[in-house]
Design an enzyme around this catalytic site. Structure first.
Site, PDB file in Angstrom:
ATOM      1  N   CYS A 182       7.119 -20.964   3.010  1.00 57.23           N
ATOM      2  CA  CYS A 182       6.827 -20.149   4.182  1.00 57.23           C
ATOM      3  C   CYS A 182       5.334 -20.133   4.479  1.00 57.23           C
ATOM      4  CB  CYS A 182       7.350 -18.730   4.005  1.00 57.23           C
ATOM      5  SG  CYS A 182       6.520 -17.764   2.726  1.00 57.23           S
ATOM      6  N   CYS A 183       5.023 -19.656   5.692  1.00 59.03           N
ATOM      7  CA  CYS A 183       3.638 -19.527   6.127  1.00 59.03           C
ATOM      8  C   CYS A 183       2.958 -20.892   6.131  1.00 59.03           C
ATOM      9  CB  CYS A 183       2.922 -18.517   5.226  1.00 59.03           C
ATOM     10  SG  CYS A 183       1.331 -17.936   5.849  1.00 59.03           S
ATOM     11  N   ILE A 184       1.853 -21.074   5.431  1.00 61.43           N
ATOM     12  CA  ILE A 184       1.135 -22.353   5.391  1.00 61.43           C
ATOM     13  C   ILE A 184       1.719 -23.303   4.346  1.00 61.43           C
ATOM     14  CG2 ILE A 184      -0.571 -21.579   3.696  1.00 61.43           C
ATOM     15  CD1 ILE A 184      -1.236 -23.852   6.775  1.00 61.43           C
TER      16      ILE A 184
END
Length: 274
Positions: A182-184
Site C-alpha cells: 500500500c501507499c508508496i
C-alpha cells in the site's frame, strides 16, 4: 420436619442441575469450563492464513506509516490470520524530526529496532523470512519503503531494492503466494517484478488530493502497469497475485484509508485461500 426435608431436597436438586459435567471444571460463578486434559485434546482452529508483515521503521517520514501498519494488523486480526512481523536489521537512511519535517543531524536509528515499537517487541529480522513458512506477505507504506527498503526516494526509477526485500518479493511471487502493498510500497513490486499491475491511486494531483500522483508515471517507466484506483478500493493483479491500495497517497480522512486497507487485506486473504 416434613417442610425442612422438602426444602433440603429442592436445594440438592438445584445443585445437581448445575454440577459440572465430566471433563469440565466449575467456574467461580457456576458456569463450566474444559478441564486441562479436555482442553489439551481439543483441536485448535487453524488460522485463516499465516501472514508476514514487513515494516520499514516507525514514523511516516523515515519509516513505516504507523496508521497503515496498525490498520492492516487490525484487519488481519479480525479475519483470524496468524501474523508475524519482520523488518531488515539495517540503519535508517536518516532520522526525521516529525515535529519539523527536517532531518535530525547526527542521529542514527536502526530499522529493526524502530519497527519493534509497532510490533510491541515481537519482531524478526527480515533475513529469516521464508515464503515456505507463510501464506502471504504484506508491505505497509510510509517513506521507509522508499528510503530504507529501497532507494526510491533518492533515485526514483533507478533505485536499488534491499536484497532481502527483493528476495522475499521474488520468493512469494515464484511460490504463487499473494503479496499486498500500500501507499508508496507498490513501487517495490514494480521494480522487482516488473510486469505487475499496481496502483498508487490517481495519475493527476487533482488540486492536491493526490499529491504524489507523479509516482504513477515512474511505475509505468519501470515496465509495470498502473491502474487508477480510488482510496477505498484495492486493485488485484490476479495473474501475479499482487494486491495494492493507495492509502496515504491520497490526502483524505483516515477512515477512508482504513477502508481501502481492509479491501486490500480481504483480497490478499482471499487469494491465500485458493
Amino acid at each position: 420436619m416434613a417442610a425442612l426435608r422438602a426444602l433440603v431436597a429442592s436445594r440438592l436438586a438445584v445443585t445437581a442441575a448445575f454440577a459440572p459435567r465430566p471433563g469440565l471444571c466449575a467456574l467461580p460463578f457456576g458456569g463450566a469450563a474444559q478441564s486441562p486434559r479436555a482442553a489439551f485434546h481439543a483441536s485448535a482452529p487453524r488460522p485463516v492464513a499465516r501472514v508476514a508483515v514487513v515494516l520499514s521503521g516507525c514514523g511516516v517520514y523515515d519509516g513505516t506509516e504507523l496508521h497503515e501498519a496498525s490498520s492492516i494488523l487490525v484487519h488481519l486480526s479480525r479475519a483470524g490470520a496468524e501474523v508475524q512481523i519482520f523488518a531488515p536489521d539495517i540503519p535508517q537512511m536518516h532520522v526525521i524530526d516529525h515535529t519539523k519535517g527536517q532531518p535530525s543531524e547526527g542521529e542514527t536509528r536502526n530499522v529493526l529496532t524502530e519497527s519493534a515499537r509497532i510490533a510491541r517487541g515481537k519482531i524478526t529480522d527480515l533475513a529469516k523470512l521464508s515464503a515456505a513458512n507463510h501464506d502471504a506477505a504484506v508491505f505497509p507504506g510510509g517513506f521507509g519503503a522508499a528510503k530504507n527498503l529501497s532507494t526510491f526516494a533518492v533515485d526514483g526509477g533507478d533505485c536499488k531494492v534491499n536484497k532481502d526485500v527483493e528476495r522475499v518479493l521474488k520468493e512469494f511471487h515464484q511460490a504463487g503466494k499473494p503479496i499486498g502493498l500500500c501507499c508508496i510500497a507498490p513501487v517495490l513490486a514494480a521494480k522487482v517484478l516488473r510486469s505487475v499491475e499496481v496502483t498508487v491511486g490517481h495519475e493527476q494531483e487533482e488540486g492536491g488530493r493526490w499529491p504524489h500522483a507523479g509516482t504513477a508515471q515512474v511505475i509505468k517507466a519501470l515496465g509495470a502497469k498502473h491502474c487508477v484506483t480510488g482510496v477505498t478500493e484495492a486493485h488485484v493483479d490476479r495473474k501475479n497475485k499482487v494486491v495494492t491500495t493507495p492509502a496515504f497517497m491520497c490526502d483524505t480522512a483516515f477512515h477512508h484509508i482504513h477502508d481501502g486497507l481492509g479491501a486490500m487485506v480481504s483480497k490478499v486473504l482471499e487469494l491465500a485461500s485458493k
